[in-house]
Design a protein around this motif. Structure first.
Motif, PDB file in Angstrom:
ATOM      1  N   LEU A 119       0.435  -1.409  -0.025  1.00 25.79           N
ATOM      2  CA  LEU A 119       0.351  -0.045  -0.212  1.00 25.79           C
ATOM      3  C   LEU A 119       1.062   1.296   0.217  1.00 25.79           C
ATOM      4  O   LEU A 119       1.900   1.315   0.862  1.00 25.79           O
ATOM      5  CB  LEU A 119      -1.046   0.099   1.138  1.00 25.79           C
ATOM      6  CG  LEU A 119      -2.166  -1.348   1.873  1.00 25.79           C
ATOM      7  CD1 LEU A 119      -3.029  -0.972   2.942  1.00 25.79           C
ATOM      8  CD2 LEU A 119      -2.696  -0.875   0.506  1.00 25.79           C
ATOM      9  N   PHE A 120       0.579   2.156  -0.663  1.00 27.12           N
ATOM     10  CA  PHE A 120       1.526   3.403  -1.196  1.00 27.12           C
ATOM     11  C   PHE A 120       0.814   4.532  -0.022  1.00 27.12           C
ATOM     12  O   PHE A 120      -0.845   4.352  -0.761  1.00 27.12           O
ATOM     13  CB  PHE A 120       1.437   3.838  -1.829  1.00 27.12           C
ATOM     14  CG  PHE A 120       2.772   2.913  -2.718  1.00 27.12           C
ATOM     15  CD1 PHE A 120       4.340   2.825  -2.941  1.00 27.12           C
ATOM     16  CD2 PHE A 120       2.816   1.549  -3.025  1.00 27.12           C
ATOM     17  CE1 PHE A 120       4.571   2.014  -2.874  1.00 27.12           C
ATOM     18  CE2 PHE A 120       3.065   0.401  -3.462  1.00 27.12           C
ATOM     19  CZ  PHE A 120       4.435   1.059  -3.357  1.00 27.12           C
ATOM     20  N   GLY A 172       2.529   0.752   3.853  1.00 27.84           N
ATOM     21  CA  GLY A 172       2.993  -0.927   4.762  1.00 27.84           C
ATOM     22  C   GLY A 172       2.231  -2.403   3.591  1.00 27.84           C
ATOM     23  O   GLY A 172       1.950  -1.512   1.918  1.00 27.84           O
ATOM     24  N   GLU A 173       2.467  -3.814   3.968  1.00 26.77           N
ATOM     25  CA  GLU A 173       2.285  -4.510   3.217  1.00 26.77           C
ATOM     26  C   GLU A 173       1.113  -5.158   3.754  1.00 26.77           C
ATOM     27  O   GLU A 173       0.151  -5.258   4.651  1.00 26.77           O
ATOM     28  CB  GLU A 173       3.174  -5.309   2.858  1.00 26.77           C
ATOM     29  CG  GLU A 173       4.588  -4.742   2.459  1.00 26.77           C
ATOM     30  CD  GLU A 173       5.205  -5.682   2.301  1.00 26.77           C
ATOM     31  OE1 GLU A 173       5.609  -6.552   3.061  1.00 26.77           O
ATOM     32  OE2 GLU A 173       6.328  -4.349   1.524  1.00 26.77           O
ATOM     33  N   GLY A 197     -16.211  -0.020   4.490  1.00 20.41           N
ATOM     34  CA  GLY A 197     -16.351   0.815   6.303  1.00 20.41           C
ATOM     35  C   GLY A 197     -15.424   2.161   5.753  1.00 20.41           C
ATOM     36  O   GLY A 197     -15.286   2.746   4.946  1.00 20.41           O
ATOM     37  N   ASN A 198     -14.773   2.934   7.524  1.00 14.78           N
ATOM     38  CA  ASN A 198     -14.217   4.136   7.376  1.00 14.78           C
ATOM     39  C   ASN A 198     -12.650   3.835   6.856  1.00 14.78           C
ATOM     40  O   ASN A 198     -12.155   3.215   8.313  1.00 14.78           O
ATOM     41  CB  ASN A 198     -14.919   4.264   8.819  1.00 14.78           C
ATOM     42  CG  ASN A 198     -14.394   6.460   8.585  1.00 14.78           C
ATOM     43  OD1 ASN A 198     -14.111   6.466   7.949  1.00 14.78           O
ATOM     44  ND2 ASN A 198     -15.208   7.054   9.572  1.00 14.78           N
ATOM     45  N   GLY A 199     -12.276   3.616   5.937  1.00 10.17           N
ATOM     46  CA  GLY A 199     -10.923   2.421   6.209  1.00 10.17           C
ATOM     47  C   GLY A 199     -10.465   1.500   6.580  1.00 10.17           C
ATOM     48  O   GLY A 199      -9.211   1.375   7.039  1.00 10.17           O
ATOM     49  N   ASN A 234      -7.651  -2.973   8.779  1.00 12.89           N
ATOM     50  CA  ASN A 234      -7.944  -0.964   9.194  1.00 12.89           C
ATOM     51  C   ASN A 234      -6.840  -0.940   8.230  1.00 12.89           C
ATOM     52  O   ASN A 234      -5.479  -0.988   8.269  1.00 12.89           O
ATOM     53  CB  ASN A 234      -7.717  -1.379  10.704  1.00 12.89           C
ATOM     54  CG  ASN A 234      -7.614   0.781  10.671  1.00 12.89           C
ATOM     55  OD1 ASN A 234      -6.725   1.342   9.888  1.00 12.89           O
ATOM     56  ND2 ASN A 234      -9.102   1.200  11.006  1.00 12.89           N
ATOM     57  N   ILE A 235      -6.922   0.539   7.463  1.00  7.13           N
ATOM     58  CA  ILE A 235      -5.733   0.971   6.386  1.00  7.13           C
ATOM     59  C   ILE A 235      -4.800   1.756   6.998  1.00  7.13           C
ATOM     60  O   ILE A 235      -3.354   1.573   7.249  1.00  7.13           O
ATOM     61  CB  ILE A 235      -5.772   1.462   5.712  1.00  7.13           C
ATOM     62  CG1 ILE A 235      -6.685   0.881   4.380  1.00  7.13           C
ATOM     63  CG2 ILE A 235      -4.977   2.276   4.843  1.00  7.13           C
ATOM     64  CD1 ILE A 235      -7.733   1.522   3.439  1.00  7.13           C
ATOM     65  N   ARG A 236      -5.185   2.279   8.575  1.00 12.96           N
ATOM     66  CA  ARG A 236      -4.235   3.124   9.434  1.00 12.96           C
ATOM     67  C   ARG A 236      -3.480   2.702  10.213  1.00 12.96           C
ATOM     68  O   ARG A 236      -2.411   2.685  10.420  1.00 12.96           O
ATOM     69  CB  ARG A 236      -5.466   4.429  10.399  1.00 12.96           C
ATOM     70  CG  ARG A 236      -6.087   4.752   9.201  1.00 12.96           C
ATOM     71  CD  ARG A 236      -7.303   5.669  10.410  1.00 12.96           C
ATOM     72  NE  ARG A 236      -8.100   6.288   9.956  1.00 12.96           N
ATOM     73  CZ  ARG A 236      -9.559   6.032   9.495  1.00 12.96           C
ATOM     74  NH1 ARG A 236      -9.921   4.650  10.315  1.00 12.96           N
ATOM     75  NH2 ARG A 236     -10.159   6.118   8.966  1.00 12.96           N
ATOM     76  N   ASP A 237      -3.897   1.754  10.712  1.00 16.13           N
ATOM     77  CA  ASP A 237      -2.678   0.950  12.066  1.00 16.13           C
ATOM     78  C   ASP A 237      -2.761  -0.420  11.505  1.00 16.13           C
ATOM     79  O   ASP A 237      -1.887  -1.314  12.108  1.00 16.13           O
ATOM     80  CB  ASP A 237      -3.808   0.687  13.335  1.00 16.13           C
ATOM     81  CG  ASP A 237      -4.797   0.024  13.304  1.00 16.13           C
ATOM     82  OD1 ASP A 237      -4.933  -1.255  12.682  1.00 16.13           O
ATOM     83  OD2 ASP A 237      -5.349   0.199  14.257  1.00 16.13           O
TER      84      ASP A 237
END
Length: 122
Positions: free
Chosen positions: A2-3, A14-15, A32-34, A49-52
């Motif tokens: 992910l970029f 991340g990957e 959903g939300n992220g 979850n993309i953020r964490d």
């Protein structure tokens, strides 16, 4: 991988790990939300979850167990439905003629609730 775009460049965020076992087809969709939903033709569904990077949900769809009569294509989340996933598949149908076969599209809705049990892969 992910970029994320920062200023004028794309940087690695991340990957995501994919399930083992000869996965020939995978689908990625925002949900959903992220969150990012990773689904495979072998039956795995994993929501990150993309953020964490945490695993939000994990489940198995049974479309892969239907043999050659069903060809799973992709999955995505429903707008406004935080736990529902739509799966697109093609179902083999035969016409009146035994030599003529075709494929008919089908959409199946499944609930993928966020759960404490993450049995698949992490």
């Amino acid at each position: 991988a992910l970029f994320v775009q920062e200023a004028d460049s794309w940087l690695p965020l991340g990957e995501l790990r994919m399930p083992l076992g000869g996965v020939k087809k995978a689908s990625l969709a925002f949900m959903g939300n992220g969150d990012l939903l990773v689904s495979t033709g072998k039956g795995h569904m994993l929501r990150h979850n993309i953020r964490d990077g945490s695993v939000v949900a994990s489940a198995i769809h049974d479309l892969a167990q239907k043999g050659e009569e069903v060809a799973w294509q992709a999955a995505c989340g429903f707008e406004g439905q935080d736990t529902h996933v739509a799966h697109l598949s093609l179902n083999k149908v035969s016409s009146l003629s035994p030599s003529a076969l075709g494929w008919q599209p089908s959409i199946v809705s499944m609930d993928v609730p966020t759960a404490a049990k993450l049995a698949l892969f992490q």
